[in-house]
Write an enzyme that holds these catalytic residues in place. Structure first.
Site, PDB file in Angstrom:
ATOM      1  CG  HIS A   1      -1.931  -1.227   1.322  1.00  0.00           C
ATOM      2  ND1 HIS A   1      -1.345  -2.537   1.798  1.00  0.00           N
ATOM      3  CD2 HIS A   1      -3.273  -1.240   1.278  1.00  0.00           C
ATOM      4  CE1 HIS A   1      -2.351  -3.253   1.750  1.00  0.00           C
ATOM      5  NE2 HIS A   1      -3.550  -2.580   1.294  1.00  0.00           N
TER       6      HIS A   1
ATOM      7  N   GLY B   1     -10.893   4.614   6.902  1.00  0.00           N
ATOM      8  CA  GLY B   1     -11.409   3.406   7.309  1.00  0.00           C
ATOM      9  C   GLY B   1     -11.471   3.150   9.101  1.00  0.00           C
TER      10      GLY B   1
ATOM     11  CG  HIS C   1      -5.975   1.510  -0.743  1.00  0.00           C
ATOM     12  ND1 HIS C   1      -6.152   1.948   0.570  1.00  0.00           N
ATOM     13  CD2 HIS C   1      -6.095   0.100  -0.428  1.00  0.00           C
ATOM     14  CE1 HIS C   1      -6.409   1.260   1.177  1.00  0.00           C
ATOM     15  NE2 HIS C   1      -6.303  -0.081   0.654  1.00  0.00           N
TER      16      HIS C   1
ATOM     17  NE  ARG D   1     -23.602 -14.132  39.154  1.00  0.00           N
ATOM     18  CZ  ARG D   1     -24.610 -13.249  39.563  1.00  0.00           C
ATOM     19  NH1 ARG D   1     -24.566 -11.950  38.893  1.00  0.00           N
ATOM     20  NH2 ARG D   1     -25.917 -13.400  39.843  1.00  0.00           N
TER      21      ARG D   1
ATOM     22  CD  GLU E   1     -20.855  -4.836  25.057  1.00  0.00           C
ATOM     23  OE1 GLU E   1     -20.793  -4.270  24.087  1.00  0.00           O
ATOM     24  OE2 GLU E   1     -21.866  -4.997  25.959  1.00  0.00           O
TER      25      GLU E   1
ATOM     26  CG  HIS F   1     -29.180 -11.858  27.374  1.00  0.00           C
ATOM     27  ND1 HIS F   1     -29.909 -11.348  26.305  1.00  0.00           N
ATOM     28  CD2 HIS F   1     -28.760 -10.717  28.306  1.00  0.00           C
ATOM     29  CE1 HIS F   1     -30.134 -10.198  26.618  1.00  0.00           C
ATOM     30  NE2 HIS F   1     -29.343  -9.791  27.736  1.00  0.00           N
TER      31      HIS F   1
HETATM   32  C1  TPP Z   1     -11.740  -4.235   9.838  1.00  0.00           C
HETATM   33  C2  TPP Z   1     -11.275  -4.190   8.682  1.00  0.00           C
HETATM   34  N1  TPP Z   1     -12.022  -4.164   7.535  1.00  0.00           N
HETATM   35  C3  TPP Z   1     -11.720  -3.996   6.163  1.00  0.00           C
HETATM   36  C4  TPP Z   1     -10.329  -3.804   5.977  1.00  0.00           C
HETATM   37  C5  TPP Z   1      -9.730  -4.113   4.760  1.00  0.00           C
HETATM   38  N2  TPP Z   1      -9.175  -2.588   4.133  1.00  0.00           N
HETATM   39  C6  TPP Z   1      -7.816  -2.397   4.369  1.00  0.00           C
HETATM   40  S1  TPP Z   1      -7.533  -0.695   4.105  1.00  0.00           S
HETATM   41  C7  TPP Z   1      -9.235  -0.301   3.816  1.00  0.00           C
HETATM   42  C8  TPP Z   1      -9.818   1.036   3.362  1.00  0.00           C
HETATM   43  C9  TPP Z   1      -9.206   1.987   4.204  1.00  0.00           C
HETATM   44  O1  TPP Z   1      -9.535   3.086   3.794  1.00  0.00           O
HETATM   45  P1  TPP Z   1      -8.648   4.455   4.392  1.00  0.00           P
HETATM   46  O2  TPP Z   1      -8.544   4.244   5.892  1.00  0.00           O
HETATM   47  O3  TPP Z   1      -9.214   5.696   3.864  1.00  0.00           O
HETATM   48  O4  TPP Z   1      -7.088   4.084   3.962  1.00  0.00           O
HETATM   49  P2  TPP Z   1      -6.670   4.740   2.530  1.00  0.00           P
HETATM   50  O5  TPP Z   1      -6.990   4.194   1.330  1.00  0.00           O
HETATM   51  O6  TPP Z   1      -6.802   6.321   2.739  1.00  0.00           O
HETATM   52  O7  TPP Z   1      -5.093   4.324   2.683  1.00  0.00           O
HETATM   53  C10 TPP Z   1      -9.847  -1.669   3.984  1.00  0.00           C
HETATM   54  C11 TPP Z   1     -11.462  -1.718   3.490  1.00  0.00           C
HETATM   55  C12 TPP Z   1      -9.446  -3.948   7.285  1.00  0.00           C
HETATM   56  N3  TPP Z   1      -8.006  -3.938   7.147  1.00  0.00           N
HETATM   57  N4  TPP Z   1      -9.840  -3.912   8.427  1.00  0.00           N
END
Ligand code: TPP
Ligand code: MG
Length: 668
Positions: free
Chosen positions: A38, A166, A269, A360, A414, A476
């Site tokens: 990336h 993200g 990306h 518990r 949680e 539950h």
């Molecule tokens: C919980 C989770 N879901 C999905 C992914 C797959 N994934 C990795 S990077 C990404 C996109 C992230 O976007 P952003 O944070 O804006 O990163 P940028 O493209 O700007 O580097 C996804 C969906 C992951 N790593 N973790």
């Protein structure tokens, strides 16, 4: 003495843009060589990261474990080359340039995503988006808590996070920022890589949140800056650092900054840019060095960054040596229990009181001993304190008004709690434990997985562990949870049978500093099954509780609340002349670690084995064999009083005895 971090010389020795370009070039080169990775995020955040590390971050590359270093968390873990570049350039022993050349290859510490156990300087394993941020909240709590005890002279640092779109879209960010805002964690500063791009394209495809407003609403200070303007970044970081509230720095960036045609697009990306694009980017930078080569002046400027904190580090070491609690500080930070730590007295007390008690409740009794013996515990619950019985009488609340408290009201968060507990453990100096209902282990699961992957001795107190919780019903009542938790590597799942085993399991969980533990505890009262506390029998995972009197024809293996059911069933069988052992098996993982001879001695192949657990039978064939009998619940539960449910699901002595006799071909 206060806030000496601010006194670190600020002037960058080198040209910020060229130093940032070194990150860009290394990131492009490594991703090209791996043909995977990336580049976009490291290229976009290179300027902000250079100023953060070059002028703000308190660290000494020569000692990545310096306890009073600032913590840096790359929550956007896919941008791992940003972190590897920073560590390498600033002079950490690892990664070497050869490690970086082998980015993403087997054996290289430069894994696809940053892994804590691979490289000193990676504070937490990241990649699952949002969790780095939520983990950092725990680190920031740890800093304030230890500061309250040991003072500014020993504990006085910041936690810095780089999070992407993200991370902030993930639900756990809501829990994390809510908790951080509530606790007024002013030492926590989050740089948001506000590039408007994620994998599918523009963030606008899927989100139109007002992110700064969301943070403000949670009690954060928000500052924005152009992520490619050094002076603006510097001003924003200084404002964030000095704010008494946790800060979001919205860093407006261009993803893949510097790539001639792909910058600003999702194409940067997660794929190599390609030779033409890389050549074009380097030409525009005026970068003429060969791949993976850093011009000497830029390398020297970066090395100076890694040494920036050395004088402060030395001064800190001097203060530590003179500190009255130096030994205690070092013990806690090393994660060593006190040398005389033992729960033998507690175990003896538990074994002496035959009053039936819920496990518990036994855990609560145990915690009063534990929390008095171990000042490093920090407990909590996700709004179920009175049900999980996690607080006890020793701890007082940890709050914005009193960080010295040792009990965190995590709220109904949680996942955020579990991730924060990872941060508390990773920071060092703290043994965290936290509670919720076992059924909601699923809400914590992604963080439990990271506790296990990161080898952190977090203790999860998960109560209401079966249909024994009764009337709250199938939503539950955990069914598949034990089986699914047992499937996570490097996680010990304990289900103690009585008060004594509860104390034993707590003792084991606390001694296990490199794997997390789950304590699955009953809501309902359970009888005491053993009176000899001289040895911690739970340590072997499973042991013979009752030996057959008549000729042995059956071995009943049970956990938790079903062990007393197994004992009652064995009595019925013996009355019919059928000899039956009862094995209590509080921890599968520990049992699996015994020698095969020990396991075979307990569970010989020529005797019928029966598992009894008020949960999914999934996996019990490992213990009882394919010709064994597995008694459990392979459907969802129901809403009714617990006793009615046990009878409804056939988990009562007469029904279990009948099933066994039928299997043995003995008429009832
Ligand atoms: C919980 C989770 N879901 C999905 C992914 C797959 N994934 C990795 S990077 C990404 C996109 C992230 O976007 P952003 O944070 O804006 O990163 P940028 O493209 O700007 O580097 C996804 C969906 C992951 N790593 N973790
Ligand atoms: Mg983005």
């Amino acid at each position: 003495m206060l806030a000496e971090a601010h006194l670190i010389p600020m002037a960058p020795a080198g040209d910020v843009l060229q130093m940032a370009n070194a990150i860009r070039v290394l990131s492009m080169d490594a991703v090209e060589a791996a043909n995977s990775g990336h580049p976009g995020m490291p290229m976009g955040m290179a300027d902000a990261a250079t100023i953060l590390w070059g002028e703000f971050l308190k660290f000494d590359a020569a000692d990545p474990h310096w306890p009073d270093r600032d913590r840096f968390v790359l929550s956007a873990g896919h941008g791992s080359m940003l972190l590897y570049s920073l560590l390498h350039l600033s002079g950490y022993a690892k990664p070497t340039i050869d490690d970086i050349k082998r980015f993403r290859q087997l054996g290289s510490p430069c894994a696809g995503h940053p892994e804590r156990h691979e490289l000193a300087g990676v504070e937490t394993t990241t990649g699952p988006l949002g969790q780095g941020l939520a983990t950092a909240v725990g680190m920031a709590i740890a800093e304030r808590h230890l500061n309250a005890h040991f003072g500014d002279g020993l504990v006085d640092h910041h936690t810095w996070v780089i999070a992407g779109d993200g991370c902030l879209m993930e639900g756990v960010s809501h829990e994390a920022i809510g908790l951080a805002g509530h606790l007024k964690l002013g030492r926590l500063n989050v740089l948001w890589d506000d590039n408007g791009i994620s994998i599918d394209g523009p963030v606008a495809l899927s989100a139109s949140d007002d992110v700064p407003a969301r943070f403000r609403a949670a009690g954060w200070h928000v500052v924005t800056c152009d992520g490619h303007a050094p002076a603006a970044i510097r001003t924003a970081l200084a404002e964030a650092r000095d704010s008494e509230l946790p800060s979001l720095i919205a860093v407006k960036t261009v993803i893949g900054f510097g790539a001639p045609t792909k910058a600003g697009t999702a194409k940067t990306h997660g794929s190599p840019l390609g030779a033409a694009e890389v050549t074009g980017a380097k030409a525009a930078m005026g970068w003429t060095a060969l791949p993976f080569e850093i011009p000497a002046d830029i390398a020297a400027a970066w090395k100076a960054v890694g040494a920036r904190g050395r004088a402060e580090h030395i001064a800190w070491t001097t203060r530590l040596a003179a500190h009255p609690e130096a030994a205690e500080f070092e013990r806690r930070m090393a994660g060593r229990l006190p040398e005389d730590f033992s729960l033998a007295d507690l175990r003896t007390r538990m074994a002496a009181d035959a009053t039936p008690v819920a496990t518990r409740k036994a855990s609560e009794i145990a915690l009063d001993s534990i929390n008095a013996l171990l000042p490093e515990t920090v407990g909590g619950s996700a709004d179920l304190t009175g049900s999980n019985l996690t607080k006890g009488s020793v701890l007082s609340p940890l709050s914005a008004a009193d960080y010295a408290g040792r009990y965190v009201y995590f709220g109904i968060r949680e996942f955020g709690m579990a991730a924060a507990m990872n941060g508390l453990a990773l920071h060092g100096g703290i043994i965290p434990y936290g509670g919720t209902f076992l059924v909601f282990a699923d809400y914590c699961r992604a963080a439990i997985r990271l506790s296990a992957l990161q080898e952190q001795g977090v203790v999860y107190v998960m109560t209401h562990d079966s249909i024994g919780l009764g009337e709250d019903g199938p939503t539950h009542q955990p069914i598949e949870h034990l089986a699914s938790l047992r499937a996570i590597p490097n996680l010990a799942v304990y289900r103690p049978a009585d008060a004594l085993e509860t104390a034993e399991c707590w003792e084991l969980a606390l001694r296990d500093r490199s794997r997390p533990s789950i304590l699955a505890l009953s809501r309902q009262n359970l009888p005491l099954l053993r009176t000899d506390a001289s040895e911690n029998l739970s340590a072997s995972g499973g042991y013979r509780l009752v030996s057959a009197a008549a000729r042995r024809q059956a071995i009943l293996v049970a956990t938790g609340s079903e062990v007393s059911l197994a004992v009652a069933t064995a009595r019925l069988l013996e009355a019919d002349g059928i000899g039956a052992d009862v094995v209590s098996m509080p921890c599968w993982e520990r049992f699996a670690e015994q020698t095969s001879a020990a396991r075979a001695a307990l569970l010989p192949s020529d005797v019928l084995k029966i598992s009894i657990e008020a949960a999914s039978t999934f996996g019990w064939e490992r213990i009882v064999g394919h010709d064994g009998l597995m008694l459990g619940i392979d459907s969802f539960g129901a809403s009714a009083p617990a006793e009615d449910l046990y009878r409804h699901f056939g988990l009562v002595p007469d029904a279990v005895a009948t099933s066994i006799k039928t299997r043995l071909g003995v008429s009832s």
